[in-house]
Design a protein around this motif. Structure first.
Motif, short mmCIF file in Angstrom:
data_model
loop_
_atom_site.label_atom_id
_atom_site.label_comp_id
_atom_site.label_asym_id
_atom_site.label_seq_id
_atom_site.Cartn_x
_atom_site.Cartn_y
_atom_site.Cartn_z
N GLY A 155 4.46 66.03 -9.18
CA GLY A 155 3.30 66.73 -8.64
C GLY A 155 3.28 68.18 -9.06
O GLY A 155 2.23 68.74 -9.41
N ILE A 156 4.44 68.82 -9.03
CA ILE A 156 4.53 70.23 -9.46
C ILE A 156 4.20 70.36 -10.94
O ILE A 156 3.47 71.26 -11.35
N VAL A 157 4.73 69.44 -11.73
CA VAL A 157 4.46 69.47 -13.18
C VAL A 157 2.97 69.34 -13.44
O VAL A 157 2.40 70.07 -14.27
N ARG A 158 2.32 68.44 -12.73
CA ARG A 158 0.89 68.23 -12.94
C ARG A 158 0.07 69.45 -12.53
O ARG A 158 -0.91 69.80 -13.21
N MET A 159 0.44 70.10 -11.45
CA MET A 159 -0.31 71.29 -11.03
C MET A 159 -0.17 72.41 -12.06
O MET A 159 -1.14 73.12 -12.36
N VAL A 160 1.01 72.56 -12.62
CA VAL A 160 1.21 73.57 -13.67
C VAL A 160 0.40 73.20 -14.91
O VAL A 160 -0.18 74.07 -15.58
N GLU A 161 0.34 71.91 -15.22
CA GLU A 161 -0.46 71.45 -16.37
C GLU A 161 -1.93 71.84 -16.20
O GLU A 161 -2.57 72.29 -17.16
#
Length: 289
Positions: free
Chosen positions: A14-20
């Motif tokens: 989820g964190i990775v996707r938000m940064v993306e």
């Protein structure tokens, strides 16, 4: 009743996707603020589309998982997220190469930043592919297997070919027109196979979908074999590289030639692997699982 799950926002994926979402939005904004270039517009449009597509699709995935609506959709969620993450990874690596090649200069600060951030996006989407594949508690979908990943690669390479095609070049002779037809037909059917698999439809079809895919792969290999020979034969006939060519349309012909060979090899590998898992083994995922 809508049930939200805040845990999806604090998990690593989820964190990775938000940064993306943030980084792809930054890339899009920087490139848009730099203006539309007067050359290589198809490459610029491809970069803008990829940033926009990846940003909004990633945001959609975040929202659907946060609201648990992903469990209501009639498709294989893991196949969908894996297919998108893989596609986004390929998109970002091509942007990270294409955009600085065509649009950066020593005084182009915004373009340089956009190019650098694109490499970060590539790394993040590659991490997402790994996280989706390793996500605990889920059954591995078809698109996480080698044939599934090859199908995604086939469609992506075709997109690169379409981006590099110039109507003024391929409309000159029937031979190159045939090659464009080959690229289009194979792209459409590969995309259809991916959609049918994600929607879990192969098992309800009145025929063996696995064998139908093998039949398509045979046809694709045959057609791409002709394209591998015909495209360079006609595209470069009496057409030497101009002396003043600097990322001109002639270079795009080389890209199409190279990508044609790549897709021929990918379809050949896909055919070989599909034949293996359908006729010789029964332990791996097939399209109908």
């Amino acid at each position: 009743m809508l049930h939200v799950d805040f845990r999806t926002l604090i998990l690593p994926i989820g964190i990775v996707r938000m940064v993306e979402v943030v980084l792809t939005c930054i890339c899009f904004a920087l490139a848009a603020s730099a203006g539309i270039p007067g050359f290589a517009t198809s490459h610029w449009a491809w970069c803008m589309f990829c940033w926009c597509f990846c940003c909004f699709t990633t945001l959609l995935i975040i929202i659907l998982e946060f609201t648990n609506l992903h469990s209501k959709v009639f498709l294989s969620w893991e196949d969908f997220t894996m297919a998108f993450a893989m596609l986004a990874t390929l998109m970002m690596v091509t942007i990270a190469i294409i955009y600085p090649t065509f649009f950066t200069c020593s005084n182009c600060a915004r373009q340089i930043v956009a190019s650098t951030v694109s490499w970060l996006c590539f790394g993040l989407y590659a991490v997402e592919v790994w996280l989706v594949h390793k996500r605990p508690g889920e059954t591995s979908g078809f698109l996480t297997t080698i044939p599934g990943l090859l199908k995604i690669l086939e469609t992506f390479v075709a997109c690169i070919i379409f981006m590099s095609l110039s109507p003024n070049e391929y409309r000159k002779v029937p031979g190159t027109q045939w090659c464009v037809a080959v690229y289009s037909i194979c792209f459409i059917f590969s995309l259809l196979i991916i959609f049918l698999t994600i929607a879990k439809l192969p098992s309800i079809l009145p025929f063996s979908f696995d064998k139908a895919v093998i039949g398509f792969n045979i046809g694709a290999v045959v057609m791409y074999t002709t394209a591998v020979v015909i495209w360079p034969l006609y595209a470069f006939e009496r057409n030497p590289r101009p002396n003043d060519c600097n990322h001109c349309s002639w270079d795009d012909l080389v890209v199409v030639t190279f990508m044609t060979v790549i897709n021929f090899l990918v379809y050949t590998g896909d055919l070989a692997y599909s034949v293996k898992i359908v006729f010789f083994t029964h332990t791996e995922h097939t399209y109908e699982n």
